[in-house]
Design a protein around this motif. Structure first.
Motif, mmCIF file in Angstrom:
data_model
loop_
_atom_site.group_PDB
_atom_site.id
_atom_site.type_symbol
_atom_site.label_atom_id
_atom_site.label_comp_id
_atom_site.label_asym_id
_atom_site.label_seq_id
_atom_site.Cartn_x
_atom_site.Cartn_y
_atom_site.Cartn_z
ATOM 1 N N ASP A 125 0.902 -1.087 0.198
ATOM 2 C CA ASP A 125 -0.569 -0.106 -0.032
ATOM 3 C C ASP A 125 0.723 1.239 -0.111
ATOM 4 N N ALA A 126 2.263 0.849 0.719
ATOM 5 C CA ALA A 126 3.229 2.107 0.762
ATOM 6 C C ALA A 126 3.441 2.628 -0.609
ATOM 7 N N VAL A 127 3.820 1.547 -1.633
ATOM 8 C CA VAL A 127 4.188 1.681 -2.474
ATOM 9 C C VAL A 127 3.398 1.929 -3.818
ATOM 10 N N THR A 128 1.953 2.030 -3.570
ATOM 11 C CA THR A 128 0.537 1.898 -4.208
ATOM 12 C C THR A 128 0.833 3.916 -3.745
ATOM 13 N N ALA A 161 11.236 12.102 -0.694
ATOM 14 C CA ALA A 161 10.718 12.527 0.678
ATOM 15 C C ALA A 161 10.197 11.276 1.901
ATOM 16 N N LEU A 162 9.402 10.347 1.230
ATOM 17 C CA LEU A 162 8.752 10.081 2.012
ATOM 18 C C LEU A 162 8.522 8.409 1.516
ATOM 19 N N SER A 163 10.079 8.164 0.765
ATOM 20 C CA SER A 163 10.138 7.131 0.022
ATOM 21 C C SER A 163 10.839 6.566 1.730
ATOM 22 N N VAL A 164 10.645 6.738 2.302
ATOM 23 C CA VAL A 164 12.260 6.046 3.783
ATOM 24 C C VAL A 164 11.092 5.430 4.716
ATOM 25 N N ILE A 165 9.886 5.108 4.270
ATOM 26 C CA ILE A 165 8.858 5.071 5.088
ATOM 27 C C ILE A 165 9.069 3.772 4.758
ATOM 28 N N LEU A 166 9.741 3.147 3.639
ATOM 29 C CA LEU A 166 9.939 1.723 3.054
ATOM 30 C C LEU A 166 11.154 0.974 3.965
ATOM 31 N N LEU A 187 2.826 7.679 19.206
ATOM 32 C CA LEU A 187 2.388 7.478 19.190
ATOM 33 C C LEU A 187 1.186 7.305 18.515
ATOM 34 N N ARG A 188 0.211 7.249 19.737
ATOM 35 C CA ARG A 188 -1.642 7.578 19.647
ATOM 36 C C ARG A 188 -1.771 8.891 18.762
ATOM 37 N N GLU A 189 -0.788 10.165 19.254
ATOM 38 C CA GLU A 189 -1.263 11.311 18.680
ATOM 39 C C GLU A 189 -0.532 11.252 17.478
ATOM 40 N N ALA A 190 0.355 10.825 17.126
ATOM 41 C CA ALA A 190 0.693 10.724 15.436
ATOM 42 C C ALA A 190 0.225 10.398 14.651
ATOM 43 N N PRO A 191 0.305 10.733 12.904
ATOM 44 C CA PRO A 191 -0.363 10.006 11.956
ATOM 45 C C PRO A 191 0.164 8.608 11.921
ATOM 46 N N ALA A 192 -0.206 7.464 11.660
ATOM 47 C CA ALA A 192 0.108 6.444 11.279
ATOM 48 C C ALA A 192 1.273 5.997 10.083
ATOM 49 N N THR A 193 1.826 5.239 10.663
ATOM 50 C CA THR A 193 3.040 5.490 9.875
ATOM 51 C C THR A 193 2.923 3.443 8.740
ATOM 52 N N ARG A 230 13.122 -1.116 6.878
ATOM 53 C CA ARG A 230 11.984 -1.838 7.272
ATOM 54 C C ARG A 230 12.209 -1.059 9.155
ATOM 55 N N ASN A 231 12.897 -0.374 9.803
ATOM 56 C CA ASN A 231 12.498 0.071 10.681
ATOM 57 C C ASN A 231 11.849 1.530 10.485
ATOM 58 N N GLY A 232 11.649 2.048 9.789
ATOM 59 C CA GLY A 232 10.104 2.730 9.167
ATOM 60 C C GLY A 232 10.716 4.061 10.081
ATOM 61 N N GLY A 233 12.018 4.310 9.847
ATOM 62 C CA GLY A 233 12.491 5.794 9.274
ATOM 63 C C GLY A 233 12.799 6.070 11.437
ATOM 64 N N ARG A 234 11.713 5.154 11.783
ATOM 65 C CA ARG A 234 11.626 5.812 13.431
ATOM 66 C C ARG A 234 12.438 5.611 14.111
ATOM 67 N N ASN A 235 12.804 6.371 15.601
ATOM 68 C CA ASN A 235 13.998 6.377 16.165
ATOM 69 C C ASN A 235 13.639 5.746 17.375
#
Length: 171
Positions: free
Chosen positions: A124-127, A139-144, A161-167, A146-151
């Motif tokens: 779905d992210a690729v779509t 800019a958004l390609s880093v969501i692919l 996480l509850r307040e942030a948009p879902a990644t 494996r760590n999702g760009g998380r710290n």
């Protein structure tokens, strides 16, 4: 040699060996820290999902956020199933009598569910990426990743996480 001389030599030898072991452990821990720092520098800075979206047109940003949130919510049952099966495997592994086949089956169920959820998120992210212009996609390609760009291991704390948009990231 007298017994006292032998005792002193033995004590000195033990002290020297303890010092050598402590020094070796210190070197290994320091080396691991340096390697982690170098690795994190090669990965580059991690950008929070909100910051990735800031540069986008507001209508595109809202659409992307909604689509990725919907994907994350649709994938959630798969990840919940994976966690439940993993917990059951841990419980089964500690149970008496031990049933290795049951533990293997539960672990396989956990992996299958997690892969199913990850596959949905990634596809779905690729779509979604395919609907963006080149700058937004870059800019958004880093969501692919494996760590999702998380710290860190779990990224932000649960409240954030509850307040942030879902990644689209796996737990």
């Amino acid at each position: 040699m007298s017994p006292n001389t032998l005792k002193i030599a033995l004590a000195a030898s033990v002290a020297l060996n303890l010092f050598a072991v402590a020094a070796g452990v210190t070197v290994m821990v320091g080396q691991a820290r340096v390697e982690n720092r170098v690795e994190s520098q090669h990965r580059g800075p991690r950008v929070p999902f909100r910051m990735m979206l800031e540069s986008m047109d507001p209508t595109v940003r809202d659409r992307v956020r909604q689509e990725l949130r919907a994907t994350a919510m649709a994938s959630r049952p798969d990840f919940d199933e994976a966690r439940t099966a993993r917990r059951a495997a841990i419980t089964a592994a500690a149970a008496e009598p031990y049933d290795a086949d049951q533990v293997r089956t539960l672990l396989e169920q956990s992996r299958t569910a997690e892969l199913r959820g990850r596959s949905r998120l990634e596809n779905d992210a690729v779509t979604v990426l395919g609907t963006l212009d080149v700058d937004d996609r870059r800019a958004l390609s880093v969501i692919l990743a494996r760590n999702g760009g998380r710290n860190g291991r779990h990224g932000r704390d649960r409240k954030t996480l509850r307040e942030a948009p879902a990644t689209p990231v796996a737990p």
